[in-house]
Motif scaffolding. Structure first.
Motif, PDB file in Angstrom:
ATOM      1  N   TRP A 175       0.845  -1.200   0.000  1.00  0.00           N
ATOM      2  CA  TRP A 175       0.000   0.000   0.000  1.00  0.00           C
ATOM      3  C   TRP A 175       0.881   1.252   0.000  1.00  0.00           C
ATOM      4  CZ3 TRP A 175      -2.547   4.348   1.265  1.00  0.00           C
ATOM      5  CH2 TRP A 175      -3.928   4.414   1.063  1.00  0.00           C
ATOM      6  N   GLN A 176       1.878   1.257   0.876  1.00  0.00           N
ATOM      7  CA  GLN A 176       2.791   2.399   0.958  1.00  0.00           C
ATOM      8  C   GLN A 176       3.598   2.558  -0.325  1.00  0.00           C
ATOM      9  OE1 GLN A 176       3.497   4.659   3.846  1.00  0.00           O
ATOM     10  NE2 GLN A 176       4.253   5.703   2.013  1.00  0.00           N
ATOM     11  N   ARG A 177       4.023   1.447  -0.904  1.00  0.00           N
ATOM     12  CA  ARG A 177       4.809   1.494  -2.140  1.00  0.00           C
ATOM     13  C   ARG A 177       4.006   2.121  -3.279  1.00  0.00           C
ATOM     14  NH1 ARG A 177       9.769   1.879  -4.505  1.00  0.00           N
ATOM     15  NH2 ARG A 177       9.774   0.873  -6.537  1.00  0.00           N
ATOM     16  N   THR A 178       2.718   1.820  -3.347  1.00  0.00           N
ATOM     17  CA  THR A 178       1.869   2.406  -4.381  1.00  0.00           C
ATOM     18  C   THR A 178       1.812   3.916  -4.241  1.00  0.00           C
ATOM     19  OG1 THR A 178       0.529   0.391  -4.455  1.00  0.00           O
ATOM     20  CG2 THR A 178      -0.433   2.370  -5.419  1.00  0.00           C
ATOM     21  N   ILE A 179       1.668   4.390  -3.013  1.00  0.00           N
ATOM     22  CA  ILE A 179       1.664   5.837  -2.769  1.00  0.00           C
ATOM     23  C   ILE A 179       3.019   6.445  -3.110  1.00  0.00           C
ATOM     24  CG2 ILE A 179       1.392   7.647  -1.036  1.00  0.00           C
ATOM     25  CD1 ILE A 179      -1.222   6.224  -1.715  1.00  0.00           C
ATOM     26  N   ASP A 180       4.085   5.766  -2.719  1.00  0.00           N
ATOM     27  CA  ASP A 180       5.435   6.277  -2.964  1.00  0.00           C
ATOM     28  C   ASP A 180       5.713   6.451  -4.449  1.00  0.00           C
ATOM     29  OD1 ASP A 180       5.966   6.398  -0.270  1.00  0.00           O
ATOM     30  OD2 ASP A 180       7.086   4.508  -0.204  1.00  0.00           O
ATOM     31  N   VAL A 181       5.365   5.455  -5.247  1.00  0.00           N
ATOM     32  CA  VAL A 181       5.640   5.523  -6.688  1.00  0.00           C
ATOM     33  C   VAL A 181       4.721   6.528  -7.376  1.00  0.00           C
ATOM     34  CG1 VAL A 181       5.620   4.244  -8.870  1.00  0.00           C
ATOM     35  CG2 VAL A 181       6.538   3.165  -6.798  1.00  0.00           C
ATOM     36  N   ASN A 182       3.423   6.366  -7.177  1.00  0.00           N
ATOM     37  CA  ASN A 182       2.465   7.138  -7.959  1.00  0.00           C
ATOM     38  C   ASN A 182       2.361   8.600  -7.520  1.00  0.00           C
ATOM     39  OD1 ASN A 182       2.043   4.633  -9.063  1.00  0.00           O
ATOM     40  ND2 ASN A 182      -0.035   4.399  -8.317  1.00  0.00           N
ATOM     41  N   LEU A 183       2.335   8.839  -6.219  1.00  0.00           N
ATOM     42  CA  LEU A 183       2.140  10.207  -5.727  1.00  0.00           C
ATOM     43  C   LEU A 183       3.448  10.891  -5.377  1.00  0.00           C
ATOM     44  CD1 LEU A 183       0.461  12.577  -4.816  1.00  0.00           C
ATOM     45  CD2 LEU A 183       0.027  11.385  -2.654  1.00  0.00           C
ATOM     46  N   ILE A 184       4.235  10.287  -4.489  1.00  0.00           N
ATOM     47  CA  ILE A 184       5.497  10.926  -4.092  1.00  0.00           C
ATOM     48  C   ILE A 184       6.432  11.032  -5.287  1.00  0.00           C
ATOM     49  CG2 ILE A 184       7.444  10.880  -2.491  1.00  0.00           C
ATOM     50  CD1 ILE A 184       4.647  11.263  -1.214  1.00  0.00           C
ATOM     51  N   GLY A 185       6.456  10.007  -6.135  1.00  0.00           N
ATOM     52  CA  GLY A 185       7.284  10.058  -7.339  1.00  0.00           C
ATOM     53  C   GLY A 185       6.883  11.194  -8.258  1.00  0.00           C
ATOM     54  N   SER A 186       5.586  11.446  -8.387  1.00  0.00           N
ATOM     55  CA  SER A 186       5.126  12.557  -9.218  1.00  0.00           C
ATOM     56  C   SER A 186       5.544  13.895  -8.614  1.00  0.00           C
ATOM     57  CB  SER A 186       3.607  12.491  -9.379  1.00  0.00           C
ATOM     58  OG  SER A 186       3.234  11.329 -10.095  1.00  0.00           O
ATOM     59  N   TYR A 187       5.436  14.004  -7.310  1.00  0.00           N
ATOM     60  CA  TYR A 187       5.890  15.225  -6.626  1.00  0.00           C
ATOM     61  C   TYR A 187       7.373  15.474  -6.887  1.00  0.00           C
ATOM     62  CZ  TYR A 187       8.103  17.642  -2.697  1.00  0.00           C
ATOM     63  OH  TYR A 187       8.908  18.437  -1.925  1.00  0.00           O
ATOM     64  N   TYR A 188       8.191  14.442  -6.741  1.00  0.00           N
ATOM     65  CA  TYR A 188       9.622  14.601  -6.984  1.00  0.00           C
ATOM     66  C   TYR A 188       9.889  15.086  -8.410  1.00  0.00           C
ATOM     67  CZ  TYR A 188      10.893  12.105  -2.643  1.00  0.00           C
ATOM     68  OH  TYR A 188      11.071  11.716  -1.340  1.00  0.00           O
ATOM     69  N   CYS A 189       9.224  14.464  -9.377  1.00  0.00           N
ATOM     70  CA  CYS A 189       9.453  14.830 -10.779  1.00  0.00           C
ATOM     71  C   CYS A 189       9.047  16.278 -11.035  1.00  0.00           C
ATOM     72  CB  CYS A 189       8.674  13.899 -11.696  1.00  0.00           C
ATOM     73  SG  CYS A 189       9.288  12.204 -11.744  1.00  0.00           S
ATOM     74  N   ILE A 190       7.863  16.657 -10.580  1.00  0.00           N
ATOM     75  CA  ILE A 190       7.397  18.024 -10.786  1.00  0.00           C
ATOM     76  C   ILE A 190       8.335  19.013 -10.101  1.00  0.00           C
ATOM     77  CG2 ILE A 190       5.541  19.649 -10.255  1.00  0.00           C
ATOM     78  CD1 ILE A 190       3.580  17.287 -10.611  1.00  0.00           C
ATOM     79  N   ARG A 191       8.768  18.675  -8.915  1.00  0.00           N
ATOM     80  CA  ARG A 191       9.657  19.567  -8.154  1.00  0.00           C
ATOM     81  C   ARG A 191      10.919  19.904  -8.938  1.00  0.00           C
ATOM     82  NH1 ARG A 191      13.804  19.745  -4.381  1.00  0.00           N
ATOM     83  NH2 ARG A 191      13.388  21.000  -2.497  1.00  0.00           N
ATOM     84  N   THR A 192      11.489  18.906  -9.613  1.00  0.00           N
ATOM     85  CA  THR A 192      12.733  19.153 -10.348  1.00  0.00           C
ATOM     86  C   THR A 192      12.498  19.857 -11.675  1.00  0.00           C
ATOM     87  OG1 THR A 192      12.731  17.015 -11.519  1.00  0.00           O
ATOM     88  CG2 THR A 192      13.744  17.068  -9.341  1.00  0.00           C
ATOM     89  N   ALA A 193      11.254  19.842 -12.172  1.00  0.00           N
ATOM     90  CA  ALA A 193      10.976  20.442 -13.478  1.00  0.00           C
ATOM     91  C   ALA A 193      10.700  21.939 -13.392  1.00  0.00           C
ATOM     92  CB  ALA A 193       9.773  19.746 -14.125  1.00  0.00           C
ATOM     93  N   VAL A 194      10.289  22.406 -12.227  1.00  0.00           N
ATOM     94  CA  VAL A 194       9.810  23.787 -12.127  1.00  0.00           C
ATOM     95  C   VAL A 194      10.893  24.805 -12.468  1.00  0.00           C
ATOM     96  CG1 VAL A 194       8.946  25.550 -10.546  1.00  0.00           C
ATOM     97  CG2 VAL A 194       7.963  23.258 -10.514  1.00  0.00           C
ATOM     98  N   ALA A 195      12.062  24.710 -11.863  1.00  0.00           N
ATOM     99  CA  ALA A 195      13.116  25.713 -12.084  1.00  0.00           C
ATOM    100  C   ALA A 195      13.538  25.794 -13.551  1.00  0.00           C
ATOM    101  CB  ALA A 195      14.312  25.440 -11.180  1.00  0.00           C
ATOM    102  N   PRO A 196      13.840  24.675 -14.212  1.00  0.00           N
ATOM    103  CA  PRO A 196      14.235  24.795 -15.624  1.00  0.00           C
ATOM    104  C   PRO A 196      13.118  25.294 -16.526  1.00  0.00           C
ATOM    105  CG  PRO A 196      14.096  22.478 -14.963  1.00  0.00           C
ATOM    106  CD  PRO A 196      14.021  23.294 -13.721  1.00  0.00           C
ATOM    107  N   MET A 197      11.860  25.001 -16.189  1.00  0.00           N
ATOM    108  CA  MET A 197      10.756  25.539 -16.991  1.00  0.00           C
ATOM    109  C   MET A 197      10.598  27.032 -16.768  1.00  0.00           C
ATOM    110  SD  MET A 197       7.839  22.561 -16.982  1.00  0.00           S
ATOM    111  CE  MET A 197       8.165  20.975 -17.783  1.00  0.00           C
TER     112      MET A 197
END
Length: 261
Positions: free
Chosen positions: A116-138
């Motif tokens: 259950w935790q792994r699903t949250i980590d990949v789908n939600l936390i992983g999306s947060y991490y990706c978006i976080r790194t994209a903001v500055a270069p955009m």
């Protein structure tokens, strides 16, 4: 056909994109579609062999792509992915989040808390991490687009899908919140709802959900009887439509291929 238009018009020529989950299924199809439309694409996933195959398919068609083995649950890995893309192509214009898992299928009281935790980590936390790194270069680019591949489960969960539904509800809320933060920077953040797509994830999860639905519960098939079961390639036109919107175009929106009445 969308691919003829993309190759002829090249609407994304000069753009740089990252696609997560690009090793197979929807992510691979979207990466191929963006490359066909002229974008230089970083194909990211955990499996080196799968993303290498995606890159080979893109290059066979004359496109430009690179592979980066990334774990979206690791912020350092995601940061390295984004930095490598910028180093290779001198910027970032588009990020498509197509990674995802559907673990812990079944009634809440019997699911594995680790899954259950792994699903949250990949789908939600992983999306947060990706978006976080994209903001500055955009922001540095003056514009950008983030497309989050969501799920109807995030808008209307069904029995035995609590982890997946919660994770996708979270990404939909994340989409709207970040869109509000970035609207003044010409960075749009939108959700793509593909509906049922015949991928390994769908086949595995759908079979588990049917067997796990409690007696007396609403059969999941009743909500899918009119649904269009798509191939991954069928969602590419919508992904391209979203990627090709103007800088001042829609944001905080959910674009759907689902059939619902």
């Amino acid at each position: 056909m969308w691919d003829d238009w993309a190759r002829t018009a090249q609407p994304l020529k000069g753009k740089v994109a990252i696609v997560t989950g690009a090793g197979r299924g929807c992510g691979r199809a979207i990466a191929q579609g963006l490359a066909a439309a002229g974008a230089s694409v970083c194909c990211a996933a955990r499996s080196k062999s799968e993303i290498a195959e995606t890159v080979a398919l893109i290059e066979e068609e004359g496109g430009v792509a690179m592979a980066f083995a990334a774990d979206v649950t690791d912020l350092q890995s995601v940061t390295a992915m984004t930095h490598a893309t910028i180093a290779a192509y001198s910027g970032l214009d588009l990020m498509v989040l197509s990674h995802g898992v559907a673990l812990a299928v079944g009634p809440v009281e019997t699911t594995d808390p680790v899954d259950w935790q792994r699903t949250i980590d990949v789908n939600l936390i992983g999306s947060y991490y990706c978006i976080r790194t994209a903001v500055a270069p955009m922001k540095a680019r003056g514009a950008g687009k983030i497309i989050v591949v969501g799920s109807g489960q995030g808008h209307n969960g069904t029995a035995s899908t609590s982890a997946y539904a919660a994770s996708k509800a979270g990404t939909w809320a994340l989409t709207r919140s970040v869109a509000a933060e970035l609207i003044g920077y010409n960075i749009s953040v939108n959700e793509l709802l593909p509906g049922n797509v015949r991928t390994q994830l769908y086949e595995d999860t759908f079979g588990q959900v049917i067997s796990a639905t409690p007696a007396g519960g609403e059969p999941i098939s009743s909500k899918r009887s009119h649904e269009w079961l798509k191939a991954p390639e069928d969602i590419v036109p919508l992904a391209l439509f979203m990627a090709c919107q103007p800088d001042i175009g829609p944001t905080a929106q959910s674009f759907s291929l689902m059939r619902r009445v």
